[in-house]
Design a protein around this motif. Structure first.
Motif, PDB file in Angstrom:
ATOM      1  N   HIS A 235     -63.682 -48.044   2.062  1.00 30.68           N
ATOM      2  CA  HIS A 235     -64.999 -48.264   2.667  1.00 30.68           C
ATOM      3  C   HIS A 235     -65.873 -49.129   1.770  1.00 30.68           C
ATOM      4  CE1 HIS A 235     -64.844 -44.562   5.546  1.00 30.68           C
ATOM      5  NE2 HIS A 235     -64.029 -45.522   5.892  1.00 30.68           N
ATOM      6  N   GLY A 236     -65.788 -48.897   0.466  1.00 28.67           N
ATOM      7  CA  GLY A 236     -66.592 -49.680  -0.473  1.00 28.67           C
ATOM      8  C   GLY A 236     -66.252 -51.154  -0.428  1.00 28.67           C
ATOM      9  N   TYR A 237     -64.966 -51.488  -0.408  1.00 27.29           N
ATOM     10  CA  TYR A 237     -64.551 -52.885  -0.374  1.00 27.29           C
ATOM     11  C   TYR A 237     -64.726 -53.510   1.009  1.00 27.29           C
ATOM     12  CZ  TYR A 237     -62.538 -52.587  -5.055  1.00 27.29           C
ATOM     13  OH  TYR A 237     -62.361 -52.451  -6.401  1.00 27.29           O
ATOM     14  N   SER A 238     -64.886 -52.703   2.039  1.00 26.04           N
ATOM     15  CA  SER A 238     -65.040 -53.233   3.394  1.00 26.04           C
ATOM     16  C   SER A 238     -66.477 -53.622   3.713  1.00 26.04           C
ATOM     17  CB  SER A 238     -64.556 -52.198   4.415  1.00 26.04           C
ATOM     18  OG  SER A 238     -63.177 -51.968   4.245  1.00 26.04           O
ATOM     19  N   ARG A 239     -67.413 -53.243   2.880  1.00 25.29           N
ATOM     20  CA  ARG A 239     -68.823 -53.551   3.129  1.00 25.29           C
ATOM     21  C   ARG A 239     -69.127 -55.031   2.914  1.00 25.29           C
ATOM     22  NH1 ARG A 239     -69.926 -48.638  -0.264  1.00 25.29           N
ATOM     23  NH2 ARG A 239     -70.214 -46.982   1.250  1.00 25.29           N
ATOM     24  N   LYS A 240     -70.307 -55.441   3.390  1.00 21.98           N
ATOM     25  CA  LYS A 240     -70.737 -56.827   3.173  1.00 21.98           C
ATOM     26  C   LYS A 240     -70.893 -57.117   1.686  1.00 21.98           C
ATOM     27  CE  LYS A 240     -73.174 -57.885   7.427  1.00 21.98           C
ATOM     28  NZ  LYS A 240     -74.459 -58.249   8.025  1.00 21.98           N
ATOM     29  N   ARG A 241     -71.475 -56.192   0.964  1.00 19.01           N
ATOM     30  CA  ARG A 241     -71.617 -56.305  -0.486  1.00 19.01           C
ATOM     31  C   ARG A 241     -70.700 -55.270  -1.118  1.00 19.01           C
ATOM     32  NH1 ARG A 241     -77.880 -56.231   0.101  1.00 19.01           N
ATOM     33  NH2 ARG A 241     -78.223 -58.370   0.775  1.00 19.01           N
ATOM     34  N   PRO A 242     -69.454 -55.644  -1.328  1.00 17.67           N
ATOM     35  CA  PRO A 242     -68.474 -54.659  -1.785  1.00 17.67           C
ATOM     36  C   PRO A 242     -68.790 -54.094  -3.168  1.00 17.67           C
ATOM     37  CG  PRO A 242     -67.484 -56.835  -1.540  1.00 17.67           C
ATOM     38  CD  PRO A 242     -68.912 -56.958  -1.176  1.00 17.67           C
TER      39      PRO A 242
ATOM     40  N   LYS B 172     -58.897 -60.500   1.971  1.00 14.82           N
ATOM     41  CA  LYS B 172     -58.138 -61.473   2.764  1.00 14.82           C
ATOM     42  C   LYS B 172     -58.332 -61.209   4.255  1.00 14.82           C
ATOM     43  CE  LYS B 172     -53.452 -63.174   3.501  1.00 14.82           C
ATOM     44  NZ  LYS B 172     -52.034 -62.933   3.205  1.00 14.82           N
ATOM     45  N   ARG B 173     -58.282 -59.935   4.659  1.00 16.30           N
ATOM     46  CA  ARG B 173     -58.485 -59.559   6.055  1.00 16.30           C
ATOM     47  C   ARG B 173     -59.872 -59.965   6.534  1.00 16.30           C
ATOM     48  NH1 ARG B 173     -55.914 -55.327   9.050  1.00 16.30           N
ATOM     49  NH2 ARG B 173     -53.790 -55.834   8.526  1.00 16.30           N
ATOM     50  N   LYS B 174     -60.897 -59.719   5.694  1.00 16.45           N
ATOM     51  CA  LYS B 174     -62.266 -60.076   6.061  1.00 16.45           C
ATOM     52  C   LYS B 174     -62.413 -61.590   6.209  1.00 16.45           C
ATOM     53  CE  LYS B 174     -65.453 -58.058   3.539  1.00 16.45           C
ATOM     54  NZ  LYS B 174     -66.138 -57.367   2.426  1.00 16.45           N
ATOM     55  N   GLU B 175     -61.801 -62.326   5.311  1.00 17.54           N
ATOM     56  CA  GLU B 175     -61.863 -63.790   5.365  1.00 17.54           C
ATOM     57  C   GLU B 175     -61.193 -64.323   6.629  1.00 17.54           C
ATOM     58  OE1 GLU B 175     -59.744 -67.259   2.868  1.00 17.54           O
ATOM     59  OE2 GLU B 175     -60.909 -65.845   1.670  1.00 17.54           O
ATOM     60  N   GLU B 176     -60.025 -63.776   6.975  1.00 13.86           N
ATOM     61  CA  GLU B 176     -59.319 -64.200   8.196  1.00 13.86           C
ATOM     62  C   GLU B 176     -60.153 -63.893   9.431  1.00 13.86           C
ATOM     63  OE1 GLU B 176     -55.631 -62.100   8.055  1.00 13.86           O
ATOM     64  OE2 GLU B 176     -54.749 -63.455   6.578  1.00 13.86           O
TER      65      GLU B 176
ATOM     66  N   LEU C 182     -63.419 -63.686   9.659  1.00 15.23           N
ATOM     67  CA  LEU C 182     -64.531 -64.642   9.740  1.00 15.23           C
ATOM     68  C   LEU C 182     -64.055 -66.016  10.195  1.00 15.23           C
ATOM     69  CD1 LEU C 182     -66.647 -63.808   6.574  1.00 15.23           C
ATOM     70  CD2 LEU C 182     -67.324 -63.571   8.960  1.00 15.23           C
ATOM     71  N   ARG C 183     -62.912 -66.442   9.698  1.00  6.81           N
ATOM     72  CA  ARG C 183     -62.371 -67.741  10.065  1.00  6.81           C
ATOM     73  C   ARG C 183     -62.004 -67.796  11.547  1.00  6.81           C
ATOM     74  NH1 ARG C 183     -57.523 -68.240   7.390  1.00  6.81           N
ATOM     75  NH2 ARG C 183     -58.583 -67.671   5.488  1.00  6.81           N
ATOM     76  N   ASN C 184     -61.517 -66.697  12.092  1.00  9.34           N
ATOM     77  CA  ASN C 184     -61.070 -66.661  13.480  1.00  9.34           C
ATOM     78  C   ASN C 184     -62.171 -66.249  14.464  1.00  9.34           C
ATOM     79  OD1 ASN C 184     -58.483 -67.359  12.655  1.00  9.34           O
ATOM     80  ND2 ASN C 184     -57.870 -65.224  12.407  1.00  9.34           N
TER      81      ASN C 184
END
Length: 114
Positions: A54-61, A97-101, A103-105
């Motif tokens: 949950h911590g790493y999934s936030r906008k400000r990890p 990596k998942r968050k970046e993908e 956003l890209r998609n």
């Protein structure tokens, strides 16, 4: 009576055949709204691992957890069965990596009403 119940539970866990009465359970967490399987892990680290995810999934990890507990998560990940991750750092890289993908998609035309 409560002490007797805890002793029974401890004995029951030790009967599973895991050292120290450890119990393994499947662990899943949502990453970018998708269910991710983490393998069968020691139940004692489930809440710490969930805090990390949950911590790493936030906008400000950010995660607020001691280095000893991170080490115990790393050990449990390596000792767990069927686990796709070896340590917390791998989990962090996977989530980013998942968050970046995602956003890209992202397609604004589909998301917002026309």
């Amino acid at each position: 009576k409560m002490e007797n119940n805890s002793k029974k539970k401890r004995r029951k866990n030790e009967d599973i055949g895991l050292p120290g009465g450890k119990r393994l359970r499947e662990f899943y967490a949502l990453i970018c709204k998708e269910k991710q399987y983490f393998g069968k892990l020691d139940t004692r680290i489930h809440t710490d691992l969930l805090h990390v995810v949950h911590g790493y999934s936030r906008k400000r990890p950010r995660i607020k957890i001691s280095s000893e507990r991170i080490k115990s998560i790393d050990e449990a990940l390596r000792a767990g069965t069927d686990c796709p991750f070896n340590d917390v750092e791998e989990i962090r890289r996977f989530i980013f990596k998942r968050k970046e993908e995602k956003l890209r998609n992202f397609d604004a035309e589909q998301y917002y009403d026309k």
